[in-house]
Scaffold this motif. Structure first.
Motif, short mmCIF file in Angstrom:
data_model
loop_
_atom_site.label_atom_id
_atom_site.label_comp_id
_atom_site.label_asym_id
_atom_site.label_seq_id
_atom_site.Cartn_x
_atom_site.Cartn_y
_atom_site.Cartn_z
N ARG A 161 0.84 -1.21 0.00
CA ARG A 161 0.00 0.00 0.00
C ARG A 161 0.87 1.25 0.00
O ARG A 161 0.60 2.23 -0.71
CB ARG A 161 -0.91 -0.02 1.23
N ALA A 162 1.95 1.22 0.77
CA ALA A 162 2.86 2.37 0.80
C ALA A 162 3.49 2.58 -0.58
O ALA A 162 3.65 3.72 -1.03
CB ALA A 162 3.95 2.15 1.85
N TRP A 163 3.85 1.49 -1.25
CA TRP A 163 4.46 1.61 -2.58
C TRP A 163 3.46 2.12 -3.61
O TRP A 163 3.81 2.94 -4.45
CB TRP A 163 5.02 0.26 -3.02
N THR A 164 2.21 1.64 -3.56
CA THR A 164 1.23 2.10 -4.54
C THR A 164 0.90 3.58 -4.31
O THR A 164 0.70 4.33 -5.26
CB THR A 164 -0.07 1.26 -4.50
N GLN A 165 0.84 3.99 -3.05
CA GLN A 165 0.60 5.40 -2.76
C GLN A 165 1.75 6.25 -3.29
O GLN A 165 1.52 7.33 -3.85
CB GLN A 165 0.45 5.60 -1.25
N ALA A 166 2.97 5.78 -3.11
CA ALA A 166 4.13 6.52 -3.62
C ALA A 166 4.11 6.57 -5.14
O ALA A 166 4.34 7.62 -5.75
CB ALA A 166 5.42 5.88 -3.12
N ALA A 167 3.82 5.43 -5.78
CA ALA A 167 3.81 5.37 -7.24
C ALA A 167 2.78 6.32 -7.83
O ALA A 167 2.97 6.88 -8.91
CB ALA A 167 3.54 3.94 -7.71
N ALA A 168 1.68 6.53 -7.10
CA ALA A 168 0.60 7.38 -7.60
C ALA A 168 0.81 8.85 -7.30
O ALA A 168 -0.02 9.68 -7.69
CB ALA A 168 -0.73 6.93 -6.98
N ASP A 169 1.90 9.20 -6.63
CA ASP A 169 2.14 10.59 -6.26
C ASP A 169 2.26 11.47 -7.51
O ASP A 169 3.11 11.22 -8.37
CB ASP A 169 3.43 10.69 -5.43
N VAL A 170 1.40 12.46 -7.60
CA VAL A 170 1.39 13.32 -8.79
C VAL A 170 2.25 14.57 -8.60
O VAL A 170 2.34 15.41 -9.51
CB VAL A 170 -0.05 13.74 -9.15
N THR A 171 2.89 14.70 -7.45
CA THR A 171 3.66 15.91 -7.16
C THR A 171 5.17 15.67 -7.02
O THR A 171 5.94 16.61 -7.08
CB THR A 171 3.15 16.57 -5.86
N ASP A 172 5.58 14.41 -6.80
CA ASP A 172 6.98 14.11 -6.51
C ASP A 172 7.42 12.94 -7.40
O ASP A 172 7.14 11.78 -7.10
CB ASP A 172 7.13 13.76 -5.03
N ARG A 173 8.12 13.25 -8.51
CA ARG A 173 8.45 12.19 -9.46
C ARG A 173 9.45 11.19 -8.88
O ARG A 173 9.33 9.99 -9.14
CB ARG A 173 9.01 12.77 -10.76
N ALA A 174 10.40 11.64 -8.10
CA ALA A 174 11.38 10.72 -7.52
C ALA A 174 10.68 9.71 -6.60
O ALA A 174 10.97 8.51 -6.64
CB ALA A 174 12.45 11.49 -6.75
N ARG A 175 9.75 10.19 -5.79
CA ARG A 175 9.00 9.29 -4.90
C ARG A 175 8.15 8.33 -5.72
O ARG A 175 8.08 7.14 -5.42
CB ARG A 175 8.12 10.10 -3.96
N SER A 176 7.53 8.83 -6.78
CA SER A 176 6.70 7.99 -7.63
C SER A 176 7.53 6.91 -8.31
O SER A 176 7.14 5.73 -8.33
CB SER A 176 5.99 8.86 -8.68
N GLU A 177 8.67 7.28 -8.86
CA GLU A 177 9.52 6.30 -9.53
C GLU A 177 10.05 5.26 -8.56
O GLU A 177 10.12 4.07 -8.89
CB GLU A 177 10.68 7.02 -10.23
N HIS A 178 10.40 5.71 -7.34
CA HIS A 178 10.90 4.77 -6.33
C HIS A 178 9.80 3.78 -5.93
O HIS A 178 10.03 2.57 -5.83
CB HIS A 178 11.41 5.54 -5.11
N GLY A 179 8.58 4.29 -5.71
CA GLY A 179 7.47 3.42 -5.34
C GLY A 179 7.18 2.40 -6.42
O GLY A 179 6.92 1.22 -6.14
N LEU A 180 7.22 2.83 -7.67
CA LEU A 180 6.96 1.93 -8.80
C LEU A 180 8.04 0.86 -8.89
O LEU A 180 7.74 -0.32 -9.13
CB LEU A 180 6.90 2.75 -10.09
#
Length: 393
Positions: free
Chosen positions: A163-182
């Motif tokens: 759940r933490a990873w999917t929330q990070a992947a879906a972040d529309v404001t922080d690309r580094a966090r999104s890429e890391h979560g994905l």
């Protein structure tokens, strides 16, 4: 000429549309806008146009020059182009053909009993804990996660982690966090596939079946499995929370459902239509020059298909911004249309029918425990669902 409006639209009240969006809709079905990161795009808000374009091969998710494409935001999943421009359509058809059998009517009917049991258990816990309660934490969040875990074969014990990873992947404001979560989510999927391939039980669950399908690599099985994990719970969590909010906050609607349980199908379709007030959209890129409602769109342009705005098109839905179980049936576009119609739509409908049927039967006096204006939403993720839904009974 005035500067195009920039997303997101200002929305003073969470259950009322952005005034500027409705003003724009009244002026026509397509609008030049800028995305949240300042890039040029077209926002399509008319029902007829969105419905037609959802099934139009002249639009796609890939871009011939992805580094030069407009972006909607910083999400690695949804912020920019995806896929190979030259093979996109063939790749999509192949993916659908691989996934469709796992969401067949027969398999979905077989899963319904488990959805009912899981929902019943969560409502038992809710009744024991007593009011007041947070319906988001007690029901809207855990149920879709439990269901998708069973369907895919993902350990429920891992839910906090993924759940933490999917929330990070879906972040529309922080690309580094999104890429890391994905990346973390994909790595987790690879480990799952390896374990299931070693176990050799080819019919245990969706990921096991994908892992033993001829022509499907481990990485492809992991990618498809994790895409389903993300899409299969995130949107339903939001739909349950917002659906409960609209049923409880709209005078007479919760009572209408508790008095007449047979209206559950109408309630579910309105739960799917009404909360998406518009102001975003499904990203597509023009694969060629085309015309939309008299406006010339050039190859490579970003076109946002605003299904939420289309679901509130006053030309199609009378009193479109009212939540109404008596609304005449007009198919909404929440699950899309045509070749890209959401493959998980039958599962989402099963979950929503079970949830609201059981909730209405067991908690007929349910009501909000705070003012709507006090509720908070998650602005960082694409689905933008509630962070909590205080209720009492």
């Amino acid at each position: 000429m005035p500067e195009p409006v920039r997303l997101p639209f200002e929305q003073p009240h969470p259950m009322r549309p952005a005034p500027l969006l409705r003003q724009m809709q009244g002026q026509g079905p397509i609008h030049a806008i800028r995305t949240a990161v300042g890039h040029p795009a077209w926002l399509v808000t008319g029902y007829d146009q969105v419905r037609a374009l959802l099934d139009d091969d002249r639009l796609g998710r890939a871009h011939r020059r992805p580094d030069h494409a407009s972006r909607t935001g910083e999400s690695a999943l949804f912020g920019g182009p995806l896929g190979n421009f030259d093979t996109e359509q063939a790749d999509h058809r192949r993916m659908r053909s691989l996934l469709q059998p796992h969401f067949s009517p027969k398999r979905m009917r077989a899963l319904r009993g488990r959805v009912e049991a899981l929902t019943g258990n969560l409502l038992d816990e809710l009744a024991v804990s007593g009011p007041p309660a947070d319906l988001h934490a007690a029901l809207a969040l855990p149920l879709p996660i439990a269901v998708i875990c069973e369907l895919l074969g993902v350990p429920y014990a891992d839910r906090a982690q993924f759940r933490a990873w999917t929330q990070a992947a879906a972040d529309v404001t922080d690309r580094a966090r999104s890429e890391h979560g994905l990346a973390e989510l994909f790595s987790y999927g690879q480990q799952l596939v390896a374990r299931k391939r070693a176990a050799g039980d080819s019919d245990a669950d969706v990921i096991s079946r994908l892992a033993t399908t001829d022509g499907v690599s481990d990485d492809e099985a992991a990618a498809m499995g994790m895409t389903l994990l993300f899409a299969g719970h995130e949107t339903t969590v939001t739909a349950i929370g917002l659906g409960a909010l609209w049923l409880l906050a709209t005078p007479g609607q919760w009572q209408a459902l508790t008095d007449a349980p047979s209206r559950i199908d109408a309630a579910v379709e309105e739960v799917l239509r009404a909360p998406g007030l518009g102001g975003g959209g499904i990203p597509r890129y023009a694969r060629t020059d085309l015309e939309i409602a008299g406006i010339r769109v050039q190859e490579g342009d970003l076109v946002l298909l605003d299904t939420g705005a289309a679901n509130h098109d006053a030309r199609v839905y009378a009193d479109s911004d009212r939540f109404d179980l008596d609304r005449p049936v007009v198919p909404h576009l929440t699950f899309g249309h045509g070749a890209r119609y959401c493959i998980g739509a039958p599962l989402a409908r099963i979950e929503l029918r079970v949830v609201f049927s059981q909730l209405a039967a067991r908690f007929p006096t349910l009501e909000l425990a705070c003012a709507v204006e006090e509720l908070t939403f998650n602005p960082h993720v694409l689905t933008g669902g509630l962070t909590a839904l205080p209720v009492t009974w």
